[in-house]
Design an enzyme around this catalytic site. Structure first.
Site, PDB file in Angstrom:
ATOM      1  N   LYS A   1      23.755  32.330  61.271  1.00 27.96           N
ATOM      2  CA  LYS A   1      23.069  31.059  61.562  1.00 27.96           C
ATOM      3  C   LYS A   1      23.247  30.702  63.035  1.00 27.96           C
ATOM      4  CE  LYS A   1      22.543  26.193  60.468  1.00 27.96           C
ATOM      5  NZ  LYS A   1      22.912  24.988  59.705  1.00 27.96           N
TER       6      LYS A   1
ATOM      7  N   LYS B   1      30.038  16.851  59.550  1.00 28.12           N
ATOM      8  CA  LYS B   1      31.048  17.925  59.511  1.00 28.12           C
ATOM      9  C   LYS B   1      30.426  19.312  59.667  1.00 28.12           C
ATOM     10  CE  LYS B   1      34.650  15.538  56.917  1.00 28.12           C
ATOM     11  NZ  LYS B   1      33.965  14.275  56.537  1.00 28.12           N
TER      12      LYS B   1
ATOM     13  N   ASP C   1      21.065  15.593  68.375  1.00 25.20           N
ATOM     14  CA  ASP C   1      20.166  14.892  67.456  1.00 25.20           C
ATOM     15  C   ASP C   1      19.153  15.916  66.974  1.00 25.20           C
ATOM     16  OD1 ASP C   1      19.746  12.279  66.237  1.00 25.20           O
ATOM     17  OD2 ASP C   1      17.721  12.512  67.005  1.00 25.20           O
TER      18      ASP C   1
ATOM     19  N   GLU D   1      23.946   3.503  65.997  1.00 28.46           N
ATOM     20  CA  GLU D   1      22.655   3.263  65.348  1.00 28.46           C
ATOM     21  C   GLU D   1      21.580   4.130  66.014  1.00 28.46           C
ATOM     22  OE1 GLU D   1      19.443  -0.169  64.190  1.00 28.46           O
ATOM     23  OE2 GLU D   1      21.078  -0.709  65.544  1.00 28.46           O
TER      24      GLU D   1
ATOM     25  N   LYS E   1      27.760  20.051  61.468  1.00 26.19           N
ATOM     26  CA  LYS E   1      27.502  20.234  62.909  1.00 26.19           C
ATOM     27  C   LYS E   1      28.795  20.514  63.661  1.00 26.19           C
ATOM     28  CE  LYS E   1      23.715  16.890  63.607  1.00 26.19           C
ATOM     29  NZ  LYS E   1      23.360  15.722  64.435  1.00 26.19           N
TER      30      LYS E   1
HETATM   31  P1  ITT Z   1      25.368  12.629  63.755  1.00 21.41           P
HETATM   32  O1  ITT Z   1      24.284  11.658  64.146  1.00 21.41           O
HETATM   33  O2  ITT Z   1      26.708  11.993  63.598  1.00 21.41           O
HETATM   34  O3  ITT Z   1      25.414  13.840  64.640  1.00 21.41           O
HETATM   35  P2  ITT Z   1      23.617  13.115  61.487  1.00 21.41           P
HETATM   36  O4  ITT Z   1      23.706  13.983  60.282  1.00 21.41           O
HETATM   37  O5  ITT Z   1      23.236  11.671  61.269  1.00 21.41           O
HETATM   38  O6  ITT Z   1      25.020  13.200  62.275  1.00 21.41           O
HETATM   39  P3  ITT Z   1      21.135  13.531  62.880  1.00 21.41           P
HETATM   40  O7  ITT Z   1      20.843  12.075  62.986  1.00 21.41           O
HETATM   41  O8  ITT Z   1      20.861  14.398  64.068  1.00 21.41           O
HETATM   42  O9  ITT Z   1      22.657  13.779  62.517  1.00 21.41           O
HETATM   43  O10 ITT Z   1      20.363  14.067  61.598  1.00 21.41           O
HETATM   44  C1  ITT Z   1      20.002  15.389  61.508  1.00 21.41           C
HETATM   45  C2  ITT Z   1      19.669  15.706  60.056  1.00 21.41           C
HETATM   46  O11 ITT Z   1      18.743  16.803  60.065  1.00 21.41           O
HETATM   47  C3  ITT Z   1      20.893  16.186  59.310  1.00 21.41           C
HETATM   48  O12 ITT Z   1      21.590  15.127  58.654  1.00 21.41           O
HETATM   49  C4  ITT Z   1      20.281  17.182  58.326  1.00 21.41           C
HETATM   50  O13 ITT Z   1      19.737  16.504  57.217  1.00 21.41           O
HETATM   51  C5  ITT Z   1      19.131  17.766  59.133  1.00 21.41           C
HETATM   52  N1  ITT Z   1      19.598  18.957  59.858  1.00 21.41           N
HETATM   53  C6  ITT Z   1      19.852  19.068  61.195  1.00 21.41           C
HETATM   54  N2  ITT Z   1      20.319  20.287  61.498  1.00 21.41           N
HETATM   55  C7  ITT Z   1      20.374  20.966  60.333  1.00 21.41           C
HETATM   56  C8  ITT Z   1      20.788  22.267  59.991  1.00 21.41           C
HETATM   57  O14 ITT Z   1      21.284  23.107  60.884  1.00 21.41           O
HETATM   58  N3  ITT Z   1      20.688  22.630  58.717  1.00 21.41           N
HETATM   59  C9  ITT Z   1      20.210  21.799  57.772  1.00 21.41           C
HETATM   60  N4  ITT Z   1      19.832  20.542  58.001  1.00 21.41           N
HETATM   61  C10 ITT Z   1      19.908  20.120  59.283  1.00 21.41           C
END
Ligand code: ITT
Length: 199
Positions: A176, A11, A70, A41, A13
């Site tokens: 941000k 959410k 990602d 996955e 993102k």
């Molecule tokens: P989707 O795959 O559905 O997009 P996800 O949360 O699993 O959601 P990712 O696999 O790309 O996404 O994981 C990225 C993680 O990195 C995310 O869950 C955060 O813990 C961290 N992260 C990425 N961008 C961030 C941000 O802008 N601020 C803080 N943490 C971030």
């Protein structure tokens, strides 16, 4: 008008990407808008593999051009961890963002500061299974041992910008979205989106 699906279940993102793309003239839709429940996955060895896999899977399931992100946090004192595994960085299943931040600080506590780090985002856009575009963005700072701020998500409360003297969670979304890895990734994606959508 052609639509673009924001292909993420995160959410935080979704909100940032909606804001970053709002003045492009592209009609944005989210998985929730179309009742799409899809968990891909993430078994790739690179951000590009995972972002591409997510973008293709969402495009296939929805029929819409899809944009996936990602991302991860790479901490130098942890040899680049958690990186690709940032969303799952905890020994216990069911851990949340706060648990992961605490776990990171626990792993860092005996290491000398500054704990320099960067966020990375790879953005993949799938027009079809054959037509995929990939760009990325980074932003640099350091991890601090106490949480500051309530905005954002994930590791934002412990990701500090020394020159601005604030964490990512002490910034409003507008700030941000000028500095973040995701903002830079989207900026790099804009010419591609303009071409795809004929803007
Ligand atoms: P989707 O795959 O559905 O997009 P996800 O949360 O699993 O959601 P990712 O696999 O790309 O996404 O994981 C990225 C993680 O990195 C995310 O869950 C955060 O813990 C961290 N992260 C990425 N961008 C961030 C941000 O802008 N601020 C803080 N943490 C971030």
């Amino acid at each position: 008008m052609k639509k673009l699906l924001i292909a993420t279940n995160n959410k935080g993102k979704v909100k940032e990407l909606q804001e970053l793309l709002k003045d492009t003239g592209i009609e944005l839709i989210t998985p929730a808008d179309i009742n799409l429940n899809l968990d891909v996955e993430e078994d790739g060895k690179t951000y590009t593999e995972n972002a591409t896999k997510k973008a293709i899977a969402f495009a296939r399931a929805s029929g819409f051009i899809s944009l996936a992100d990602d991302s991860g946090l790479e901490v130098n004192a942890l040899e680049g961890a958690p990186g690709l595994h940032s969303a799952r960085y905890h020994p216990k299943a069911g851990a949340n963002d706060a648990d992961r931040r605490a776990y990171m600080l626990e792993n860092l506590k005996d290491k000398p500061r500054p704990w320099t780090a960067h966020f990375h985002a790879t953005i993949a856009i799938s027009v079809s299974e054959e037509e995929i575009y990939v760009v990325d963005g980074n932003c640099y700072g350091e991890i601090i041992p106490e949480e500051r701020g309530n905005s954002g998500f994930g590791y934002d409360p412990i990701f500090f910008f020394p020159e601005l003297k604030k964490t990512m969670a002490e910034m409003d979304m507008e700030e941000k979205n000028r500095l973040s890895h995701r903002a830079i990734g989207v900026m790099n994606a804009l010419p591609i989106l303009k071409q795809i959508f004929g803007l």
